[in-house]
Design an enzyme around this catalytic site. Structure first.
Site, PDB file in Angstrom:
ATOM      1  N   ASP A 105      42.832  31.795  36.538  1.00 27.13           N
ATOM      2  CA  ASP A 105      41.610  30.899  36.340  1.00 27.13           C
ATOM      3  C   ASP A 105      41.590  30.848  35.024  1.00 27.13           C
ATOM      4  O   ASP A 105      42.308  30.137  34.200  1.00 27.13           O
ATOM      5  CB  ASP A 105      40.442  31.388  37.211  1.00 27.13           C
ATOM      6  CG  ASP A 105      39.397  30.514  37.308  1.00 27.13           C
ATOM      7  OD1 ASP A 105      39.787  29.073  37.145  1.00 27.13           O
ATOM      8  OD2 ASP A 105      38.342  30.477  37.234  1.00 27.13           O
ATOM      9  N   ASP A 140      39.148  34.759  48.704  1.00 24.40           N
ATOM     10  CA  ASP A 140      37.602  35.048  49.290  1.00 24.40           C
ATOM     11  C   ASP A 140      36.432  34.293  48.510  1.00 24.40           C
ATOM     12  O   ASP A 140      36.766  34.166  47.412  1.00 24.40           O
ATOM     13  CB  ASP A 140      37.077  36.528  49.335  1.00 24.40           C
ATOM     14  CG  ASP A 140      36.704  36.917  48.077  1.00 24.40           C
ATOM     15  OD1 ASP A 140      37.639  36.944  46.943  1.00 24.40           O
ATOM     16  OD2 ASP A 140      35.664  37.366  47.792  1.00 24.40           O
TER      17      ASP A 140
HETATM   18  P1  IMP Z   1      40.387  34.885  35.973  1.00 25.64           P
HETATM   19  O1  IMP Z   1      40.172  36.153  35.265  1.00 25.64           O
HETATM   20  O2  IMP Z   1      39.242  34.112  35.302  1.00 25.64           O
HETATM   21  O3  IMP Z   1      41.747  34.446  35.561  1.00 25.64           O
HETATM   22  O4  IMP Z   1      40.021  34.936  37.291  1.00 25.64           O
HETATM   23  C1  IMP Z   1      40.900  35.370  38.186  1.00 25.64           C
HETATM   24  C2  IMP Z   1      40.214  35.961  39.475  1.00 25.64           C
HETATM   25  O5  IMP Z   1      39.079  35.029  39.727  1.00 25.64           O
HETATM   26  C3  IMP Z   1      41.273  35.897  40.555  1.00 25.64           C
HETATM   27  O6  IMP Z   1      41.918  36.846  40.832  1.00 25.64           O
HETATM   28  C4  IMP Z   1      40.461  35.499  41.735  1.00 25.64           C
HETATM   29  O7  IMP Z   1      39.806  36.629  42.333  1.00 25.64           O
HETATM   30  C5  IMP Z   1      38.966  34.861  41.233  1.00 25.64           C
HETATM   31  N1  IMP Z   1      38.893  33.384  41.302  1.00 25.64           N
HETATM   32  C6  IMP Z   1      39.179  32.633  40.543  1.00 25.64           C
HETATM   33  N2  IMP Z   1      38.944  31.054  40.876  1.00 25.64           N
HETATM   34  C7  IMP Z   1      38.851  31.386  42.480  1.00 25.64           C
HETATM   35  C8  IMP Z   1      38.712  30.738  43.590  1.00 25.64           C
HETATM   36  O8  IMP Z   1      38.997  29.260  43.317  1.00 25.64           O
HETATM   37  N3  IMP Z   1      38.751  31.433  44.734  1.00 25.64           N
HETATM   38  C9  IMP Z   1      38.687  32.411  44.783  1.00 25.64           C
HETATM   39  N4  IMP Z   1      38.748  33.113  43.732  1.00 25.64           N
HETATM   40  C10 IMP Z   1      38.906  32.895  42.612  1.00 25.64           C
HETATM   41 MG    MG Z   2      37.309  37.471  44.779  1.00 30.64          MG
END
Ligand code: IMP
Ligand code: MG
Length: 181
Positions: A101, A161
């Site tokens: 994300d 989740d």
């Molecule tokens: P990042 O560090 O912002 O890239 O976020 C990654 C983590 O956020 C992922 O490993 C997911 O566990 C969680 N995440 C981000 N977007 C979603 C979503 O739409 N559904 C579920 N989990 C999400």
């Molecule tokens: Mg999660």
């Protein structure tokens, strides 16, 4: 429970895509042994399907990361809270993640793994939301890129989740984006 979720990728679509990815990854690793490192808990369902599509010698390890994201100045505290013991030095590592994300979790993990001097390090993500990126990291393989306006919805199911719910759904679905907590 399911009636709150709109289907985005069906079981059949997922199975087809996972089989394709398994073939691509197998080709790319040749005969090398792979050290699969799966990011808990979100990638567990994906990883367990994917490894059965990679007919190479591989070992499986797990890692869990938490991120506390302060509102002030985008402060982020990311840390590894659990990891099965694995010596990564000299290994061909395939990091399997659920969703990329902002990229904060992935970039943190990549830096951490690089410190352990693997022979190679590649990333396979179930979902990539490239428009949400705050740190410039890219998975080598992505099962499903999700773009705006869908990227604005929260994905659940197939291991993903919302507050620990929905992980057991056999498809990937969306719920309206929950309010930030
Ligand atoms: P990042 O560090 O912002 O890239 O976020 C990654 C983590 O956020 C992922 O490993 C997911 O566990 C969680 N995440 C981000 N977007 C979603 C979503 O739409 N559904 C579920 N989990 C999400
Ligand atoms: Mg999660």
């Amino acid at each position: 429970m399911r009636d709150q979720v709109s289907v985005l990728f069906t079981e059949e679509q997922i199975a087809r895509r996972v089989a394709e990815l398994g073939e691509e990854i197998t080709r790319s690793f040749g005969s090398r042994e792979i050290c699969v490192l799966a990011l808990m808990k979100g990638s567990l369902v994906f990883m367990s399907d994917l490894i059965r599509r990679i007919p190479l010698d591989l070992t499986v390890h797990l890692v869990r990361v938490t991120s506390q994201r302060g509102q002030a100045a985008g402060r982020v505290l990311t840390e590894i809270v659990y990891s099965t013991s694995v010596a990564l030095e000299g290994k061909h590592v395939l990091l399997v993640g659920d969703i990329v994300d902002t990229g904060i979790t992935l970039s943190y993990l990549l830096a951490h793994i690089h410190e352990h001097a693997p022979a190679s390090l590649r990333v396979c993500a179930l979902v990539d939301k490239p428009e949400a990126r705050k740190i410039d990291v890219h998975p080598d393989w992505t099962a499903f890129p999700v773009h705006e306006p869908m990227a604005d919805r929260f994905l659940v199911g197939y291991g993903l989740d919302w507050m620990e719910r929905f992980r057991g759904l056999p498809f990937i679905g969306t719920i309206p984006r929950p309010a930030p907590r």
